[in-house]
Design a protein around this motif. Structure first.
Motif, PDB file in Angstrom:
ATOM      1  N   ASP A  95      64.584   8.397  43.449  1.00 45.14           N
ATOM      2  CA  ASP A  95      63.670   9.512  43.042  1.00 45.14           C
ATOM      3  C   ASP A  95      62.765   9.724  44.001  1.00 45.14           C
ATOM      4  OD1 ASP A  95      63.481   8.610  39.986  1.00 45.14           O
ATOM      5  OD2 ASP A  95      62.264   6.978  41.237  1.00 45.14           O
ATOM      6  N   LEU A  96      62.998   9.949  45.255  1.00 40.69           N
ATOM      7  CA  LEU A  96      62.124   9.964  46.262  1.00 40.69           C
ATOM      8  C   LEU A  96      63.129   9.154  47.636  1.00 40.69           C
ATOM      9  CD1 LEU A  96      58.827  11.304  47.780  1.00 40.69           C
ATOM     10  CD2 LEU A  96      59.692   9.688  48.854  1.00 40.69           C
ATOM     11  N   VAL A  97      63.346  10.239  48.426  1.00 50.05           N
ATOM     12  CA  VAL A  97      64.112  10.144  49.950  1.00 50.05           C
ATOM     13  C   VAL A  97      62.898  10.184  50.853  1.00 50.05           C
ATOM     14  CG1 VAL A  97      65.329  10.198  51.821  1.00 50.05           C
ATOM     15  CG2 VAL A  97      65.954  10.370  49.226  1.00 50.05           C
ATOM     16  N   GLN A 369      50.064   7.291  47.321  1.00 48.00           N
ATOM     17  CA  GLN A 369      49.913   8.407  47.685  1.00 48.00           C
ATOM     18  C   GLN A 369      50.398   9.002  47.205  1.00 48.00           C
ATOM     19  OE1 GLN A 369      45.220   7.560  47.128  1.00 48.00           O
ATOM     20  NE2 GLN A 369      45.725   5.975  47.986  1.00 48.00           N
ATOM     21  N   HIS A 370      50.944   9.781  48.919  1.00 55.04           N
ATOM     22  CA  HIS A 370      51.505  10.184  49.016  1.00 55.04           C
ATOM     23  C   HIS A 370      53.355  10.908  48.417  1.00 55.04           C
ATOM     24  CE1 HIS A 370      49.536  11.535  52.568  1.00 55.04           C
ATOM     25  NE2 HIS A 370      48.903  10.341  53.358  1.00 55.04           N
ATOM     26  N   TYR A 371      53.434   9.498  48.072  1.00 50.16           N
ATOM     27  CA  TYR A 371      54.782   9.662  47.490  1.00 50.16           C
ATOM     28  C   TYR A 371      54.445  10.470  45.772  1.00 50.16           C
ATOM     29  CZ  TYR A 371      57.377   6.439  49.664  1.00 50.16           C
ATOM     30  OH  TYR A 371      57.857   5.758  51.135  1.00 50.16           O
ATOM     31  N   ALA A 372      53.236  10.365  45.435  1.00 49.82           N
ATOM     32  CA  ALA A 372      53.120  10.828  43.831  1.00 49.82           C
ATOM     33  C   ALA A 372      52.679  12.353  44.102  1.00 49.82           C
ATOM     34  CB  ALA A 372      51.771   9.903  43.817  1.00 49.82           C
ATOM     35  N   GLU A 373      51.799  12.660  44.783  1.00 49.76           N
ATOM     36  CA  GLU A 373      51.721  14.021  45.026  1.00 49.76           C
ATOM     37  C   GLU A 373      52.643  15.364  45.419  1.00 49.76           C
ATOM     38  OE1 GLU A 373      48.570  15.212  48.323  1.00 49.76           O
ATOM     39  OE2 GLU A 373      47.143  14.925  46.914  1.00 49.76           O
ATOM     40  N   HIS A 378      57.408  18.230  43.140  1.00 49.60           N
ATOM     41  CA  HIS A 378      58.756  18.458  43.024  1.00 49.60           C
ATOM     42  C   HIS A 378      58.523  19.189  41.613  1.00 49.60           C
ATOM     43  CE1 HIS A 378      62.548  18.114  43.571  1.00 49.60           C
ATOM     44  NE2 HIS A 378      62.831  17.535  42.319  1.00 49.60           N
ATOM     45  N   ARG A 379      57.541  18.254  40.472  1.00 47.20           N
ATOM     46  CA  ARG A 379      57.975  18.863  39.188  1.00 47.20           C
ATOM     47  C   ARG A 379      57.265  19.232  38.387  1.00 47.20           C
ATOM     48  NH1 ARG A 379      57.023  12.681  38.990  1.00 47.20           N
ATOM     49  NH2 ARG A 379      55.298  13.345  38.686  1.00 47.20           N
ATOM     50  N   GLY A 380      56.414  20.621  39.721  1.00 44.57           N
ATOM     51  CA  GLY A 380      55.732  21.193  38.874  1.00 44.57           C
ATOM     52  C   GLY A 380      54.467  21.466  38.880  1.00 44.57           C
ATOM     53  N   GLU A 381      53.659  20.008  39.023  1.00 41.66           N
ATOM     54  CA  GLU A 381      52.822  20.125  38.176  1.00 41.66           C
ATOM     55  C   GLU A 381      51.179  20.104  39.567  1.00 41.66           C
ATOM     56  OE1 GLU A 381      52.606  15.357  36.955  1.00 41.66           O
ATOM     57  OE2 GLU A 381      54.412  16.179  35.956  1.00 41.66           O
ATOM     58  N   GLY A 382      50.227  20.580  39.363  1.00 46.27           N
ATOM     59  CA  GLY A 382      49.376  20.495  40.128  1.00 46.27           C
ATOM     60  C   GLY A 382      48.594  19.521  40.321  1.00 46.27           C
ATOM     61  N   VAL A 383      48.282  19.205  41.332  1.00 47.65           N
ATOM     62  CA  VAL A 383      47.642  18.479  42.233  1.00 47.65           C
ATOM     63  C   VAL A 383      46.208  18.550  42.664  1.00 47.65           C
ATOM     64  CG1 VAL A 383      47.976  16.524  43.987  1.00 47.65           C
ATOM     65  CG2 VAL A 383      49.945  17.156  42.678  1.00 47.65           C
ATOM     66  N   GLY A 384      45.033  17.934  42.510  1.00 46.03           N
ATOM     67  CA  GLY A 384      43.894  17.932  42.388  1.00 46.03           C
ATOM     68  C   GLY A 384      42.993  18.090  43.850  1.00 46.03           C
ATOM     69  N   GLY A 385      43.589  17.128  44.077  1.00 46.52           N
ATOM     70  CA  GLY A 385      42.789  16.976  45.945  1.00 46.52           C
ATOM     71  C   GLY A 385      44.262  16.125  46.515  1.00 46.52           C
ATOM     72  N   ASN A 386      43.935  16.602  48.599  1.00 40.57           N
ATOM     73  CA  ASN A 386      44.870  15.951  49.352  1.00 40.57           C
ATOM     74  C   ASN A 386      44.236  14.443  50.068  1.00 40.57           C
ATOM     75  OD1 ASN A 386      43.453  16.026  51.728  1.00 40.57           O
ATOM     76  ND2 ASN A 386      45.269  16.451  52.707  1.00 40.57           N
ATOM     77  N   VAL A 387      45.725  14.173  49.773  1.00 38.72           N
ATOM     78  CA  VAL A 387      45.606  12.392  49.715  1.00 38.72           C
ATOM     79  C   VAL A 387      45.777  12.450  51.729  1.00 38.72           C
ATOM     80  CG1 VAL A 387      47.507  10.656  49.344  1.00 38.72           C
ATOM     81  CG2 VAL A 387      47.248  11.926  47.607  1.00 38.72           C
ATOM     82  N   GLY A 388      44.754  11.406  51.564  1.00 38.37           N
ATOM     83  CA  GLY A 388      44.683  10.970  53.509  1.00 38.37           C
ATOM     84  C   GLY A 388      44.038  11.797  54.700  1.00 38.37           C
TER      85      GLY A 388
END
Length: 460
Positions: A95-97, A369-373, A378-388
């Motif tokens: 899913d991610l590299v 959490q970084h991976y999730a963002e 990548h899927r075009g979903e909005g992310v509400g905040g910034n991690v770390g």
């Protein structure tokens, strides 16, 4: 989640990249994910782990790509071009590299990820441009070439993770976009003052000397030669733990020092705890894991006011920061702390308190959490905040403000940001204005240069 980790280094190599990748893979398994590690093969005949490893009953597969030693530095292996890399990544169906310190193998891994349409997270771990300068590669052209390579690889990544605020600032100043902070954890149970061995201390300091230790590679960029003045101080015994190409020259320069060679595991933890003071001399650290391990062991620290140590060492609180590449300043700092056991103890207690919350578990969860963002973006979903926290902004991540990591309160570890004047370094330093000479942003107990203003990866 299926994650392909492409790393330039992995055990049996002993360095910060190899250790953090090992810890990352173990954490992914514990959280129910499926990592694959791809790394250069070690030297023929070297003892290395089996083709799989892992915590508890789970295993992590490891693919080792044929490699050659780096000319002049055979401890570093460079992966040869091989179809095995693309086959391993595509076969894992990630899913991610995750690219750990990408430069040679990691750059190829980025190309494979892009061809597969898989997002990549690039973890910046080694100051390759600084190394090129230290080794005078290409008479100055090497440093520019290294930054060109770094920019090329990291600009293609969905996100770059930097281990410290100075490293993040350096990346953005050189045109790398989408930089976020991801520090490193420390095992504060393994590295603990309780592992101090008084018999070992007496053996290393039969005359009751103060034991001043360095742990790490013995290579030109580490500037261990800066300890020569400290090794000549009366009542001080320098202990060097590690190996590398500079070993013979350092033994000749410091005949009174004790060289223990490379130590790992419980033996390394015992050596750390049996020291009285830890000194790191290398000016090119993007983080400096051995400083964290020393602090967890209850030791006061002397380190350069450059790079990762600025985030870790609280000047006049957990240790002393000195101007980088300044042997006289190192000697003065060691002399001051060697003469004051109460101050050493106070700094050691404060350092231990700073790092106990920086577990690999909390740092691993921050990575997830970084991976999730990245996957949401990548899927075009909005992310509400910034991690770390971060330096610069990425699409959908919100404002890059704050640097707080999991489990960190104000001023307690890599994360919290405040502003304070940097006190002057110890007497004897040629820089009376202090390690940075400017007010600085504080991350944890240490200091970092003021952050530049960033507009989508462009330095102001």
């Amino acid at each position: 989640m299926r994650v392909a980790i492409v790393t330039e280094s992995f055990p049996p190599e002993v360095n910060g990249v190899a250790h953090s990748v090992l810890r990352t893979a173990e954490h992914l398994v514990r959280r129910g994910h499926q990592p694959l590690v791809i790394t250069p093969a070690p030297a023929r005949g070297a003892h290395c782990p089996p083709h799989s490893f892992g915590p508890d009953a789970a295993t992590v597969p490891v693919v080792r790509i044929p490699s050659l030693p780096l000319p002049g530095y055979p401890q570093v292996r460079i992966a040869l071009p091989s179809r095995q890399l693309a086959a391993a990544i595509s076969g894992h169906r990630p899913d991610l590299v995750h690219l750990a310190g990408p430069f040679v193998l990691g750059a190829r891994g980025m190309e494979v990820a892009r061809s597969l349409g898989v997002p990549a997270v690039a973890v910046y771990q080694t100051d390759l441009a600084g190394y090129a300068h230290a080794y005078r590669a290409g008479r100055g052209l090497g440093e520019a070439a290294a930054w060109h390579r770094i920019r090329t690889v990291h600009r293609a990544a969905a996100r770059t993770l930097a281990p410290s605020t100075p490293a993040a600032q350096d990346l953005t100043a050189h045109g790398v976009p989408r930089v976020r902070l991801w520090p490193r954890g420390v095992d504060s149970a393994r590295f603990h003052p309780g592992h101090r061995d008084e018999a070992l201390h007496r053996a290393l300091a039969p005359g009751g000397e103060v034991l001043v230790g360095y742990v790490g590679r013995l290579a030109p960029e580490k500037r261990v030669d800066l300890l020569a003045g400290a090794s000549a101080l009366p009542g001080v015994r320098v202990v060097v733990i590690g190996d590398g190409p500079s070993g013979p020259a350092l033994r000749a320069a410091m005949p009174g020092a004790v060289f223990l060679g490379r130590k790992t595991g419980a033996e390394l933890a015992r050596c750390f705890a049996s020291l009285d003071l830890f000194v790191h001399t290398g000016p090119l650290e993007t983080f400096c894991q051995t400083i964290q391990e020393a602090m967890a062991s209850g030791l006061p620290v002397v380190g350069p006011a450059a790079g990762g140590p600025l985030d870790l060492v609280g000047h006049h609180r957990t240790g002393l920061l000195v101007p980088p590449r300044d042997g006289r300043a190192v000697t003065a700092a060691v002399a001051a702390l060697a003469a004051d056991p109460e101050l050493r103890a106070a700094y050691g207690r404060a350092g231990r308190a700073d790092v106990t919350a920086r577990s690999w578990e909390s740092v691993g969860d921050l990575l997830l959490q970084h991976y999730a963002e990245v996957l949401a973006e990548h899927r075009g979903e909005g992310v509400g905040g910034n991690v770390g926290g971060g330096v610069g902004s990425g699409a959908g991540t919100g404002p890059a403000v704050g640097l707080a990591g999991p489990g960190d309160g104000p001023g307690t570890g890599p994360g919290s940001v405040g502003v304070e004047d940097v006190p002057a370094p110890p007497t004897g330093s040629p820089d009376p204005a202090g390690p940075a000479g400017l007010p600085a942003a504080t991350v944890g107990g240490g200091t970092a240069a003021p952050a530049p203003v960033i507009v989508e990866g462009q330095p102001a």
